[in-house]
Write a protein that holds these residues in place. Structure first.
Motif, mmCIF file in Angstrom:
data_model
loop_
_atom_site.group_PDB
_atom_site.id
_atom_site.type_symbol
_atom_site.label_atom_id
_atom_site.label_comp_id
_atom_site.label_asym_id
_atom_site.label_seq_id
_atom_site.Cartn_x
_atom_site.Cartn_y
_atom_site.Cartn_z
ATOM 1 N N MET A 190 -22.494 36.040 54.883
ATOM 2 C CA MET A 190 -22.417 36.924 56.039
ATOM 3 C C MET A 190 -21.527 38.101 55.660
ATOM 4 O O MET A 190 -20.363 37.898 55.331
ATOM 5 N N VAL A 191 -22.063 39.299 55.688
ATOM 6 C CA VAL A 191 -21.293 40.451 55.208
ATOM 7 C C VAL A 191 -21.102 41.494 56.320
ATOM 8 O O VAL A 191 -21.916 41.591 57.235
ATOM 9 N N HIS A 192 -19.977 42.221 56.219
ATOM 10 C CA HIS A 192 -19.806 43.382 57.107
ATOM 11 C C HIS A 192 -19.696 44.616 56.231
ATOM 12 O O HIS A 192 -18.684 44.860 55.589
ATOM 13 N N ARG A 193 -20.804 45.381 56.185
ATOM 14 C CA ARG A 193 -20.820 46.595 55.361
ATOM 15 C C ARG A 193 -20.269 47.773 56.134
ATOM 16 O O ARG A 193 -19.869 48.767 55.561
ATOM 17 N N THR A 194 -20.344 47.668 57.464
ATOM 18 C CA THR A 194 -19.674 48.654 58.311
ATOM 19 C C THR A 194 -18.797 47.866 59.268
ATOM 20 O O THR A 194 -19.086 46.703 59.554
ATOM 21 N N ARG B 232 -10.503 41.592 60.672
ATOM 22 C CA ARG B 232 -11.044 42.153 59.429
ATOM 23 C C ARG B 232 -12.435 42.734 59.657
ATOM 24 O O ARG B 232 -12.789 43.779 59.119
ATOM 25 N N MET B 233 -13.219 42.050 60.498
ATOM 26 C CA MET B 233 -14.593 42.520 60.753
ATOM 27 C C MET B 233 -14.579 43.881 61.444
ATOM 28 O O MET B 233 -15.388 44.751 61.116
ATOM 29 N N GLY C 277 -17.421 46.087 62.325
ATOM 30 C CA GLY C 277 -17.951 45.636 63.607
ATOM 31 C C GLY C 277 -19.283 44.908 63.529
ATOM 32 O O GLY C 277 -19.705 44.328 64.515
ATOM 33 N N ARG C 278 -19.960 44.915 62.355
ATOM 34 C CA ARG C 278 -21.271 44.260 62.267
ATOM 35 C C ARG C 278 -21.254 43.171 61.211
ATOM 36 O O ARG C 278 -20.619 43.308 60.176
ATOM 37 N N LEU C 279 -21.952 42.068 61.485
ATOM 38 C CA LEU C 279 -22.109 41.012 60.486
ATOM 39 C C LEU C 279 -23.585 40.819 60.221
ATOM 40 O O LEU C 279 -24.373 40.741 61.168
ATOM 41 N N GLU C 280 -23.986 40.711 58.939
ATOM 42 C CA GLU C 280 -25.403 40.460 58.657
ATOM 43 C C GLU C 280 -25.540 39.448 57.523
ATOM 44 O O GLU C 280 -24.657 39.339 56.657
ATOM 45 N N LEU C 281 -26.640 38.704 57.557
ATOM 46 C CA LEU C 281 -26.904 37.693 56.537
ATOM 47 C C LEU C 281 -27.679 38.338 55.399
ATOM 48 O O LEU C 281 -28.732 38.938 55.632
ATOM 49 N N VAL C 282 -27.166 38.231 54.167
ATOM 50 C CA VAL C 282 -27.857 38.831 53.014
ATOM 51 C C VAL C 282 -27.844 37.839 51.847
ATOM 52 O O VAL C 282 -27.065 36.881 51.838
ATOM 53 N N GLU C 283 -28.714 38.060 50.863
ATOM 54 C CA GLU C 283 -28.713 37.286 49.610
ATOM 55 C C GLU C 283 -27.921 38.070 48.577
ATOM 56 O O GLU C 283 -28.202 39.257 48.358
ATOM 57 N N LEU C 284 -26.931 37.428 47.953
ATOM 58 C CA LEU C 284 -26.155 38.067 46.890
ATOM 59 C C LEU C 284 -26.124 37.117 45.697
ATOM 60 O O LEU C 284 -26.298 35.908 45.873
ATOM 61 N N PRO C 285 -25.872 37.640 44.470
ATOM 62 C CA PRO C 285 -25.748 36.734 43.325
ATOM 63 C C PRO C 285 -24.523 35.838 43.488
ATOM 64 O O PRO C 285 -23.555 36.225 44.156
ATOM 65 N N VAL C 286 -24.548 34.657 42.861
ATOM 66 C CA VAL C 286 -23.359 33.790 42.853
ATOM 67 C C VAL C 286 -22.256 34.548 42.113
ATOM 68 O O VAL C 286 -22.494 35.071 41.026
#
Ligand SMILES: NC(=O)c1ccc[n+]([C@@H]2O[C@H](COP(=O)([O-])OP(=O)(O)OC[C@H]3O[C@@H](n4cnc5c(N)ncnc54)[C@H](OP(=O)(O)O)[C@@H]3O)[C@@H](O)[C@H]2O)c1
Length: 307
Positions: free
Chosen positions: A1-5, A40-41, A7-16
């Motif tokens: 779960m990442v926050h690129r901006t 932090r978010m 206030g927002r959280l989104e589910l993404v695929e990232l490398p280990v």
């Protein structure tokens, strides 16, 4: 779960993630949620953005508390091996894998479940430091006793505890060891005097809190909502500024947990003298709901994300 901006959280695929020499890769089993995940978010207080990233977050993967299994160890790691069960803090724990510094992990006691272990790191370490800062105080008032930090602190304080919480949580805090309970919705903080007041939650003025102290009493501010979004610790700073001029000791504690804190907690968890209280569990995809639940301010112990 990442926050690129903020206030927002989104589910993404990232490398280990890759491990550096003093790091450990953990396969996450559970990740604890605490108010810091929200701050932090959203990047509040704004002063924190000097470290978090001025316009967008530097550390994009959310979460900080973790329990899981060691998957890989860096070349200089001495305390852990592949397959060890551990808990501690690791930035980016709302994920299937996270990298942690070796010094911020300890072995999970066998009697503790994954959710229980993930509930411990930040909240219990904060409670432990609060109790250490208070010293051998006899009578304590614990404000915010039924929440994430409070449920640990009530158990850790060695003298008599009066717990402040809403009425529905009175049985819980009594089970944790509180001798007396004040329902703040009816009686605010009552009329008693205490050797130490732990202010974990609420936004009562320092003068209101000092009225509950004995003449040489200590006020330990561990948390609590602050109206100011710039610094977020306005009450604590006011208390610290007043401290040299009054007989009371007024302290603001900002806790960064250490190996020593986690080892102390691990021993208490292993012998059953400290027991985490679980509120709700959430799947990873509902991390935002978990954070929202904690920030609603009605927690009954700890909420945890499970994988
Ligand atoms: N100092 C540090 O390094 C550090 C580390 C971790 C956390 N913190 C801070 O500590 C604070 C508490 O964190 P937490 O995880 O324990 O929060 P939490 O789990 O959300 O618990 C909050 C508790 O406060 C109670 N509460 C709400 N309004 C209240 C009021 N007016 N008076 C008394 N109690 C009230 C709630 O109980 P009811 O439902 O019964 O009202 C709830 O059980 C936060 O501000 C957090 O940022 C500081």
């Amino acid at each position: 779960m990442v926050h690129r901006t903020y206030g927002r959280l989104e589910l993404v695929e990232l490398p280990v993630p890759a491990v550096k020499d003093e790091q450990v890769l953990i396969r996450v089993k559970a990740a604890g949620v605490h108010p810091g995940d929200y701050y932090r978010m959203v990047g509040i207080p704004y002063a924190a953005r000097l470290g978090l990233g001025l316009t967008r977050p530097n550390q994009t993967i959310a979460g900080g508390d973790v329990a899981g299994v060691v998957e890989k160890v860096g070349a200089k790691v001495t305390r852990f091996e592949v397959g060890d069960e551990v808990f501690g803090t690791a930035e980016g724990s709302f994920a299937e894998f996270v990298v942690a510094k070796e010094k911020l992990l300890v072995h999970k006691p066998a009697n503790l479940g994954w959710e229980q272990a993930a509930a411990v790191p930040t909240s219990a370490a904060t409670a432990l430091r609060g109790v250490r800062a208070a010293g051998p105080a006899k009578k304590a008032l614990v404000i915010g006793a039924a929440g994430g930090v409070g449920t640990f602190l009530v158990q850790l304080h060695e003298g008599e505890v009066t717990a402040v919480c809403s009425g529905g949580k009175a049985d819980l805090v009594r089970q944790l060891g509180a001798a007396h309970v004040i329902d703040y919705t009816k009686d605010d903080l009552g009329t008693g005097r205490y050797d130490v007041v732990y202010d974990i939650f609420g936004n009562r003025d320092v003068s209101v809190l000092r009225r509950r102290l004995t003449p040489n009493g200590k006020l330990i501010i561990l948390g609590g909502m602050s109206k100011g979004k710039l610094l977020g610790v306005g009450r604590g700073l006011r208390a610290a500024a007043l401290n040299p001029f009054v007989k009371h000791q007024l302290k603001l504690l900002i806790v960064l947990p250490t190996t020593k804190d986690f080892e102390d907690l691990r021993d208490r968890l292993a012998d059953g003298t400290l027991v985490p209280v679980l509120d709700r569990t959430y799947p990873l995809t509902e991390a935002k709901q978990a954070i929202d639940h904690v920030m609603a301010g009605r927690a009954k112990g700890k909420s945890v994300i499970t994988l």
